[in-house]
Design an enzyme around this catalytic site. Sequence first.
Site, PDB file in Angstrom:
ATOM      1  N   ASP A 179       0.865  -1.185   0.000  1.00 29.07           N
ATOM      2  CA  ASP A 179       0.000   0.000   0.000  1.00 29.07           C
ATOM      3  C   ASP A 179       0.896   1.226   0.000  1.00 29.07           C
ATOM      4  OD1 ASP A 179       0.896  -0.770   2.536  1.00 29.07           O
ATOM      5  OD2 ASP A 179      -0.720   0.281   3.569  1.00 29.07           O
ATOM      6  N   GLU A 237       4.462   6.297  -4.654  1.00 26.89           N
ATOM      7  CA  GLU A 237       5.695   5.974  -3.956  1.00 26.89           C
ATOM      8  C   GLU A 237       5.985   4.470  -4.085  1.00 26.89           C
ATOM      9  OE1 GLU A 237       7.636   7.887   0.042  1.00 26.89           O
ATOM     10  OE2 GLU A 237       5.574   7.193   0.121  1.00 26.89           O
ATOM     11  N   GLU A 325       0.657   5.962  11.308  1.00 29.63           N
ATOM     12  CA  GLU A 325      -0.250   5.210  10.447  1.00 29.63           C
ATOM     13  C   GLU A 325      -1.450   4.680  11.218  1.00 29.63           C
ATOM     14  OE1 GLU A 325      -0.310   1.103   7.748  1.00 29.63           O
ATOM     15  OE2 GLU A 325       1.572   2.160   8.063  1.00 29.63           O
TER      16      GLU A 325
END
Length: 432
Positions: A179, A237, A325
């Site tokens: 992810d 990314e 996160e």
Amino acid sequence: ANNKTVSLSGVGLSTAPLISSSNTNLSFGNVQIFEHSNAFPVTISGQNLVSDISIAVDGNFQISLDELTFTNSIVIPLESANESNILYVRFSPTEIGNISETLSIVSETASELTIALSGNSTPVIHNYTTFNEEALGFGGGFNQSAIQTFNLHEDLTNIAQIKMYLQIDCPSTGCDDWDRFANIKVKDQVSGDWFEIGRYITPYWVGTQQLERGLEFDVTDFKSFLTGATELRIYIENWTTKADLISIDFDYIEGTPDYPYYAVSEVLGFHANSISGVPYGVNHNLDLDKSILLPSNAESAHLRTIISGWGHATPNDSDGRPCAEWCYRTHDVKIYGANTFEHILAPIGCASNPISNQSPGNWTPDRAGWCPGMVVPVRSNTLDNSLLGTTFTFEYDFEDWVSDGNSNAFYATSTYVVLKSNTPISAAVVND
């Protein structure tokens, strides 16, 4: 004598006037305004009628006996009224929205027959395709970003909304395993700065094909940039050679705009990648305090913020969640030093993501305000009208937490001030 049985049969016929139809309800689904649906055939039958059949419908539906000439009223003459006749019905909307009407069928001495009609009228949409399966990756001849100029809709006077759709396809090697932070930007041709118009987190292993048009973004706030020759930048990314193939298209949806003139200024621009954001839990020298001047002819102003946390910094919260996160936080937007808006970074339902084929990725546990394979939410805050035409102070205040320094946490953050007006308007002036 022996008994005998004789079988008897017959059909009882009513002498009462009667009208019947093969359908009592018609639904036409979605039809674009000022267009016509396909015509639907309905059988109209009469019995013992003594006069013509009159058929009528109002407004957004039309009828025909030959499927060529359509109108709102039709008469079936008596000589054919007691036969079966094919009536063609179509949806021809002249207003936007869910529309329901009734088709009326009458004849003298017969009970009125009605057919319920419904349809959803959609606005005129102008679609523009931009990036087409642009490969984003690292190594193997790929780049993590791509920049191109596209010609988008020129006249925005009757454009009420702009939607952006992003589809991820996978090469033969499959998509990236992880992810990843990803976003889409538009270039301000005056300043040369790149404004983040949408952010998402890629799904593990797969693309977005479970969604018909991929991920959806409302980018109306940036309509002053998304017209004519427009320079766009996409970024993922992705640190692997398994490139994600990115396609983007825009829908320009006709309607009456809330205001004809928009202008946008960047307040916070920490959105280059996941770790170029604001360091969390440690001292830093990034400026989160601004002075913002709104022009006197501004009639509406709001802040538009996208924020997502990255990193597994400790100490963990009491529920075992590291930052940024996973740790749930509430950040404040301060106006004139007072807490004015809250940004709550809490679960948004990762397990219910319609992109549900991300195995063996760890996609179902809830992050703090984002999920793998979903759009990062936009946080919109309307500024009080008392601020219009004034200069006020802005501060983005992160919830207090102190890192133990064993690893790093970051909040990638973009904030814009969006102005609207009935007269041509300049963008807000933002100063440190």
